[in-house]
Design a protein around this motif. Sequence first.
Motif, PDB file in Angstrom:
ATOM      1  N   ASP A  79       0.809  -1.217   0.000  1.00  0.00           N
ATOM      2  CA  ASP A  79       0.000   0.000   0.000  1.00  0.00           C
ATOM      3  C   ASP A  79       0.851   1.281   0.000  1.00  0.00           C
ATOM      4  O   ASP A  79       0.574   2.227  -0.737  1.00  0.00           O
ATOM      5  N   ASP A  80       1.896   1.265   0.848  1.00  0.00           N
ATOM      6  CA  ASP A  80       2.748   2.457   0.925  1.00  0.00           C
ATOM      7  C   ASP A  80       3.513   2.680  -0.379  1.00  0.00           C
ATOM      8  O   ASP A  80       3.661   3.813  -0.838  1.00  0.00           O
ATOM      9  N   SER A  83       1.303   4.252  -2.828  1.00  0.00           N
ATOM     10  CA  SER A  83       1.160   5.684  -2.555  1.00  0.00           C
ATOM     11  C   SER A  83       2.362   6.443  -3.109  1.00  0.00           C
ATOM     12  O   SER A  83       2.209   7.497  -3.741  1.00  0.00           O
ATOM     13  N   ASP A  84       3.539   5.884  -2.853  1.00  0.00           N
ATOM     14  CA  ASP A  84       4.754   6.535  -3.363  1.00  0.00           C
ATOM     15  C   ASP A  84       4.711   6.648  -4.877  1.00  0.00           C
ATOM     16  O   ASP A  84       5.063   7.678  -5.455  1.00  0.00           O
ATOM     17  N   ARG A  86       2.090   6.647  -6.851  1.00  0.00           N
ATOM     18  CA  ARG A  86       1.107   7.651  -7.277  1.00  0.00           C
ATOM     19  C   ARG A  86       1.666   9.053  -7.115  1.00  0.00           C
ATOM     20  O   ARG A  86       1.536   9.905  -7.998  1.00  0.00           O
ATOM     21  N   GLY A  87       2.302   9.260  -5.975  1.00  0.00           N
ATOM     22  CA  GLY A  87       2.818  10.599  -5.707  1.00  0.00           C
ATOM     23  C   GLY A  87       3.934  10.996  -6.651  1.00  0.00           C
ATOM     24  O   GLY A  87       4.098  12.168  -6.981  1.00  0.00           O
ATOM     25  N   GLU A 107      -1.737  26.026  -2.142  1.00  0.00           N
ATOM     26  CA  GLU A 107      -1.597  24.809  -1.329  1.00  0.00           C
ATOM     27  C   GLU A 107      -2.187  23.606  -2.043  1.00  0.00           C
ATOM     28  O   GLU A 107      -1.618  22.508  -2.011  1.00  0.00           O
ATOM     29  N   MET A 110       0.096  22.245  -4.449  1.00  0.00           N
ATOM     30  CA  MET A 110       1.278  21.613  -3.852  1.00  0.00           C
ATOM     31  C   MET A 110       0.997  20.308  -3.112  1.00  0.00           C
ATOM     32  O   MET A 110       1.929  19.638  -2.653  1.00  0.00           O
ATOM     33  N   PRO A 112       0.401  17.181  -3.840  1.00  0.00           N
ATOM     34  CA  PRO A 112       1.173  15.965  -4.135  1.00  0.00           C
ATOM     35  C   PRO A 112       2.602  16.024  -3.594  1.00  0.00           C
ATOM     36  O   PRO A 112       3.193  14.987  -3.290  1.00  0.00           O
ATOM     37  N   PHE A 114       3.463  17.423  -0.745  1.00  0.00           N
ATOM     38  CA  PHE A 114       3.446  17.250   0.712  1.00  0.00           C
ATOM     39  C   PHE A 114       3.787  15.821   1.102  1.00  0.00           C
ATOM     40  O   PHE A 114       4.380  15.575   2.136  1.00  0.00           O
ATOM     41  N   TYR A 115       3.347  14.896   0.256  1.00  0.00           N
ATOM     42  CA  TYR A 115       3.437  13.497   0.666  1.00  0.00           C
ATOM     43  C   TYR A 115       4.681  12.804   0.146  1.00  0.00           C
ATOM     44  O   TYR A 115       4.879  11.621   0.375  1.00  0.00           O
ATOM     45  N   ASP A 117       8.571  11.777  -0.024  1.00  0.00           N
ATOM     46  CA  ASP A 117       9.548  11.595   1.048  1.00  0.00           C
ATOM     47  C   ASP A 117      10.600  12.694   1.044  1.00  0.00           C
ATOM     48  O   ASP A 117      10.947  13.225   2.085  1.00  0.00           O
ATOM     49  N   PRO A 119      10.567  16.066  -0.854  1.00  0.00           N
ATOM     50  CA  PRO A 119       9.947  16.964  -1.818  1.00  0.00           C
ATOM     51  C   PRO A 119      10.995  17.875  -2.454  1.00  0.00           C
ATOM     52  O   PRO A 119      12.003  18.196  -1.818  1.00  0.00           O
ATOM     53  N   ARG A 159      -2.195  20.972 -10.324  1.00  0.00           N
ATOM     54  CA  ARG A 159      -1.865  20.009  -9.276  1.00  0.00           C
ATOM     55  C   ARG A 159      -1.350  18.698  -9.875  1.00  0.00           C
ATOM     56  O   ARG A 159      -0.440  18.076  -9.347  1.00  0.00           O
TER      57      ARG A 159
ATOM     58  N   ARG B   6       2.971  22.196   9.099  1.00  0.00           N
ATOM     59  CA  ARG B   6       1.981  22.391   8.060  1.00  0.00           C
ATOM     60  C   ARG B   6       0.730  21.567   8.352  1.00  0.00           C
ATOM     61  O   ARG B   6      -0.390  22.022   8.149  1.00  0.00           O
ATOM     62  N   LEU B 336      -3.331  11.357  -4.457  1.00  0.00           N
ATOM     63  CA  LEU B 336      -2.206  12.254  -4.714  1.00  0.00           C
ATOM     64  C   LEU B 336      -0.941  11.829  -3.981  1.00  0.00           C
ATOM     65  O   LEU B 336       0.032  12.567  -3.936  1.00  0.00           O
ATOM     66  N   GLY B 337      -0.975  10.644  -3.386  1.00  0.00           N
ATOM     67  CA  GLY B 337       0.260  10.099  -2.825  1.00  0.00           C
ATOM     68  C   GLY B 337       0.287   9.951  -1.320  1.00  0.00           C
ATOM     69  O   GLY B 337       1.298   9.511  -0.769  1.00  0.00           O
ATOM     70  N   HIS B 342      -0.112   9.180   6.715  1.00  0.00           N
ATOM     71  CA  HIS B 342      -0.379  10.613   6.547  1.00  0.00           C
ATOM     72  C   HIS B 342      -1.814  10.951   6.927  1.00  0.00           C
ATOM     73  O   HIS B 342      -2.088  11.977   7.550  1.00  0.00           O
TER      74      HIS B 342
END
Lengths: 239, 422
Positions: A79-80, A83-84, A86-87, A107, A110, A112, A114-115, A117, A119, A159, B6, B336-337, B342
């Motif tokens: 799962d993680d 997520s990585d 996708r991001g 914001e 921005m 994508p 934020f998540y 590892d 940025p 975005r 944030r 979005l990741g 999170h």
Amino acid sequence: MPIDVVADLRAVERVYTMGNNRVAALDKLDFRITRGQYWSVMGASGSGKSTLLNVMGCLDRPTGGVYELAGRDVNTLDDDDLSDLRGAKLGFIFQSYNLIAQLDVLENIMVPLFYQDDPPPDGEERARRLADRMGLGSRLGHRPAELSGGQQQRVAIARSLVNDPELILADEATGNLDSQTAEEILSLFDELSREGKTIVFVTHEAHVAERASHVLRMRDGRAEEVIEQRAISSAGASA
Amino acid sequence: MNTLGRTIRTGINSLLLHKLRSMLTTLGVLFGTSSVIAMLAIGEGASYEAQEQIKLLGSQNVILRSVKPPEDPNQGNQTSRVIAYGITDADLSRIEDTFPGIKRVVPMRILPKEVRSGATVLNPRVIATRPIYLDVTGRLVFEGRFLTSEDERTLKTVCVLGTEVARALFPFRSPLGERVKLGGDYFTVVGTIAPRVPLGDDPAEAGIEVTGEVIIPFETARKRFGKMQVKQRAGSREMTEVDLHEVIVEVGDPEDVPLVAQASRVMLGKFHRDRDYEVVVPLELLARAEETKRIFNIVLGSIAGISLLVGGIGIMNVMLATVTERTREIGVRRALGAKRKHIVTQFLVETVCLSVGGGLMGVALGLAIPLAVEHFADMKTIVTPTAPALAFGISAGVGMLFGLYPAWRAASMDPVEALRHE
Ligand SMILES: Nc1ncnc2c1ncn2[C@@H]1O[C@H](COP(=O)(O)OP(=O)(O)OP(=O)(O)O)[C@@H](O)[C@H]1O
Ligand SMILES: [Mg+2]
């Protein structure tokens, strides 16, 4: 495998089981999308377009077959990792914009980042440039509720670009817009395609599909036909 | 980019999107926290006052007091009779001679005498006692001297005034060397002693307003006034005969206090037909006060725990609704990741912000209430620094605890389902 294959689907299936009922929302899909191609996915309601986009967007896993995104088999990822992926590799654009209400335009663009590892240090700079390009330079501090539909979709496009994705997935991105605004948004996609972005765009409308390099026609979860409408000029592109 | 900063800012923004709802949600924790602080402060203040009063009695002392027994209805309403009760001289000698481990014994008589100087008349507590009274009660001479054994031996008519009495009788001059009239006799003022909190109600003579004290030699009082006291009532005269109104027994070693207390009870029980005495043991009172405080703290802790629990459940309830309401947002963030962690962090931070916000306001209110109580109810309150810290910590903990489940619910949503949510 050549590097410029962005998405590779081999006999991909997505079967929903409800009691004794089996619904194959995706049925043995086989195709690959290389860098710079602009695919348009068409089909009747319920033919599996959104399901395909969910699988390609690593939000859902195929129940059969292999799907590789940027060379990575999603079935081997947890799962993680998804997520990585996708991001880092994907940009999403939705029919209903899906901006986050409590964040302002800058914001939202921005999110994508934020998540991620680590940025990019120039993330905000990048977001501002994209906002400028989308004609939102004066709206950076506004909340989504203060924007028109077309403006919101521009924020969503910005975005989807902020992480410099390998693949942009748009599900009926113009479905909620009037024809003139839709036209503006579609021109933006044309522009992105000319810049070499790889795009998959789900649509109901034939005139929208005409703009794409490839059209995937779906029916009951199967790929009815794949039409290459024009060759992509960028180097190494092939169907 | 400061991630947590944030996240907190975003969380607060999300909460501010629904100001009224967020405010109402924090109320539970707000009142929970403030009531903990306020009640702790009031409890602490009350227990401090009780302990101070008990300490004034002397934790090394055992105090024997004469108590007028309830009137026997069979005796009828005689117009003139003598009621004899209380601690006797014989009791005193027995204590002095036989009790182990005692250091000093202070006999006291309380005399219902008016004190006059010129036109000024006062009704202070007139105490006839021995010179050691000063040491045993820990009082301080303010001016002049205290009573001496010489005064006792020669039956001098001298007195020592409490400073309040001195000031009332001789407002603009030193009372030393002045004479005051006590009943029918004149006493010469030889000194004054500093004031202190009164011992409480005078058991022998309730109803007389005590304004400070006048202290005279024990033997002089016996000689001049005898043991009989006469009180005029409407239509009747009541005569009472009391040897000693109060005896302070000072024990050498605090360890022996329970022993001496026990001995006093046994001895008095043996020689008194009626319960015309009471034994006050400050150390026991102290222990009892501590026990009361402990029970108070347990009750308080339970109330605080329950109110914070209720507050926490309220917050959890609202957060669950929020999670449902923001299902789509969760799906978008996941697309979005955002990883599960999170999402967990995001909602946990929001819950903690809510409860900490409530906690902070609760601390402010909790600090204000004791001030108000002190101002309006004239009660002493003590805010220990640990109380606000504790209350605040607990409220943050409540947010954590009750935020976990909603946050987990949010994080475990399927991204596809979440995105499809209307
Ligand atoms: N969670 C689910 N459980 C069961 N069946 C599902 C689920 N999601 C989709 N399906 C089925 O899969 C099929 C494809 O659905 P999908 O949403 O991909 O269609 P679509 O092509 O996007 O249609 P539309 O043009 O209306 O958006 C449908 O028959 C639908 O009923
Ligand atoms: Mg669809």
